[in-house]
Design a protein around this motif. Sequence first.
Motif, mmCIF file in Angstrom:
data_model
loop_
_atom_site.group_PDB
_atom_site.id
_atom_site.type_symbol
_atom_site.label_atom_id
_atom_site.label_comp_id
_atom_site.label_asym_id
_atom_site.label_seq_id
_atom_site.Cartn_x
_atom_site.Cartn_y
_atom_site.Cartn_z
ATOM 1 N N LYS A 199 52.144 56.046 119.036
ATOM 2 C CA LYS A 199 52.444 57.343 118.764
ATOM 3 C C LYS A 199 53.481 57.856 118.449
ATOM 4 C CE LYS A 199 47.736 58.143 120.638
ATOM 5 N NZ LYS A 199 47.250 58.705 121.442
ATOM 6 N N GLU A 200 54.704 57.459 119.166
ATOM 7 C CA GLU A 200 56.173 57.358 119.083
ATOM 8 C C GLU A 200 57.008 57.197 118.058
ATOM 9 O OE1 GLU A 200 57.824 58.235 121.937
ATOM 10 O OE2 GLU A 200 56.246 58.934 123.640
ATOM 11 N N GLY A 201 55.595 57.216 117.286
ATOM 12 C CA GLY A 201 56.148 56.563 115.360
ATOM 13 C C GLY A 201 57.023 55.425 115.627
ATOM 14 N N LEU A 202 58.184 55.297 114.773
ATOM 15 C CA LEU A 202 59.311 54.310 114.888
ATOM 16 C C LEU A 202 60.040 54.539 115.780
ATOM 17 C CD1 LEU A 202 60.343 51.574 113.964
ATOM 18 C CD2 LEU A 202 61.284 53.357 111.888
ATOM 19 N N ILE A 203 61.034 54.463 116.672
ATOM 20 C CA ILE A 203 61.404 54.104 118.150
ATOM 21 C C ILE A 203 62.689 54.071 117.594
ATOM 22 C CG2 ILE A 203 61.229 53.920 120.495
ATOM 23 C CD1 ILE A 203 58.745 53.426 120.877
ATOM 24 N N ASP A 204 63.744 54.411 118.259
ATOM 25 C CA ASP A 204 65.339 53.862 118.430
ATOM 26 C C ASP A 204 65.419 52.977 118.630
ATOM 27 O OD1 ASP A 204 66.112 56.115 116.535
ATOM 28 O OD2 ASP A 204 67.047 57.736 118.267
ATOM 29 N N PHE A 205 65.951 51.731 117.413
ATOM 30 C CA PHE A 205 66.172 50.783 118.458
ATOM 31 C C PHE A 205 67.444 50.204 118.654
ATOM 32 C CE2 PHE A 205 64.579 50.780 113.437
ATOM 33 C CZ PHE A 205 66.412 49.763 113.368
ATOM 34 N N ASN A 206 67.538 48.379 119.033
ATOM 35 C CA ASN A 206 69.093 47.983 118.738
ATOM 36 C C ASN A 206 68.725 47.244 117.912
ATOM 37 O OD1 ASN A 206 69.693 49.393 121.487
ATOM 38 N ND2 ASN A 206 69.025 48.156 123.002
ATOM 39 N N THR A 207 70.369 46.811 117.194
ATOM 40 C CA THR A 207 70.640 45.918 116.470
ATOM 41 C C THR A 207 70.904 45.087 116.798
ATOM 42 O OG1 THR A 207 70.147 48.108 114.896
ATOM 43 C CG2 THR A 207 71.079 45.825 114.184
ATOM 44 N N ASN A 208 70.673 43.883 116.745
ATOM 45 C CA ASN A 208 71.677 43.050 117.318
ATOM 46 C C ASN A 208 72.463 42.441 115.994
ATOM 47 O OD1 ASN A 208 72.015 40.306 118.266
ATOM 48 N ND2 ASN A 208 70.562 39.601 118.846
ATOM 49 N N GLY A 209 73.635 42.622 116.461
ATOM 50 C CA GLY A 209 75.003 43.187 115.887
ATOM 51 C C GLY A 209 75.362 41.558 115.248
ATOM 52 N N SER A 210 75.095 40.797 116.009
ATOM 53 C CA SER A 210 74.875 38.686 115.964
ATOM 54 C C SER A 210 74.595 38.457 114.916
ATOM 55 C CB SER A 210 75.007 38.020 117.132
ATOM 56 O OG SER A 210 74.185 38.441 117.903
ATOM 57 N N ARG A 211 72.937 39.319 114.489
ATOM 58 C CA ARG A 211 71.633 38.582 113.467
ATOM 59 C C ARG A 211 72.153 39.510 112.483
ATOM 60 N NH1 ARG A 211 70.507 34.246 115.119
ATOM 61 N NH2 ARG A 211 68.513 34.276 114.609
ATOM 62 N N GLU A 212 73.613 40.253 112.025
ATOM 63 C CA GLU A 212 73.401 40.984 110.438
ATOM 64 C C GLU A 212 73.676 40.604 109.530
ATOM 65 O OE1 GLU A 212 73.658 43.974 110.309
ATOM 66 O OE2 GLU A 212 72.355 44.733 111.952
ATOM 67 N N ASP A 213 74.343 39.126 109.649
ATOM 68 C CA ASP A 213 74.504 38.401 108.772
ATOM 69 C C ASP A 213 73.371 37.050 108.695
ATOM 70 O OD1 ASP A 213 77.005 40.153 107.863
ATOM 71 O OD2 ASP A 213 77.985 39.090 108.906
ATOM 72 N N ALA A 214 72.496 37.165 109.222
ATOM 73 C CA ALA A 214 71.675 36.153 109.143
ATOM 74 C C ALA A 214 70.736 36.260 108.364
ATOM 75 C CB ALA A 214 70.909 35.952 110.799
#
Length: 269
Positions: free
Chosen positions: A151-166
Amino acid sequence: MKLTQDRIQKYENDGMLFIPNYLSKLEINSVNEAIFQLPDNTPGLVMEKDCQTIRALHGVHAHSKILQDLIRHPLLLEPARQILGDSVYLYQFKINMKAAFTGDLWPWHQDYAFWYEEDGMPEPRTISIGIFLDEVNQFNGPLYYILGSHKEGLIDFNTNGSREDAGWEANVSADLKYCLDNKTITRLVQKGSLTAPTGSAGSVFFFHGNIAHASVPNISPYPRRLLIITYNSINNIPRSDRKRPEFLVGKNYTPLEPIVKNNVLLQQI
């Protein structure tokens, strides 16, 4: 083949619905046999960090008529259409293996975060159905859910920076690309409650794309294989400019219809 109104209400309140012993032992045996016969090194295969243990299989229904039939099983497809109030197509098919002793964790996350960010899915008009292929107990890494968190909808999440280009593997590894932090999980648990469904093979749970969930490593001698089918509304097709592979994101938008009783799989009910 449809859910009662009480079960639908529970799903809407909690974001998930667990039904023990939903599929028969014969059906689960057929599914397990089909998995055993899958070809090696399918494109959607993912390994654990040890590079020896299979973590997950994606899109393997393409190699098995039994698994294709399972997608159209009335006990799965009819409730999906009922809850979403729409025709549906197959969005994702996967088997999370969680091997004995070596099956790794799945961090806290919402599935829709990946579908929105990676695929451009407009809304979380999906339903996922998890099928226990083994007995799931308190020791072998059951899924944890925070009831009501959808019911919270899409919650702010942490982006794993080390995976950005994976590649796409970043979305299905133990180092997930989009995770929920400890502060958020604490808040959600204080507001809702935790549950971890356990039961025999053939038990099934329906869950919303926005419910927060996770699982711990399996250090027990008991494997915990979980087959997950995700259906999406035919009126919620992702934007066509996204490029994740088809074994991860279904691109056949033909509405699914239930299989009939004379099908081999259904004869085993």
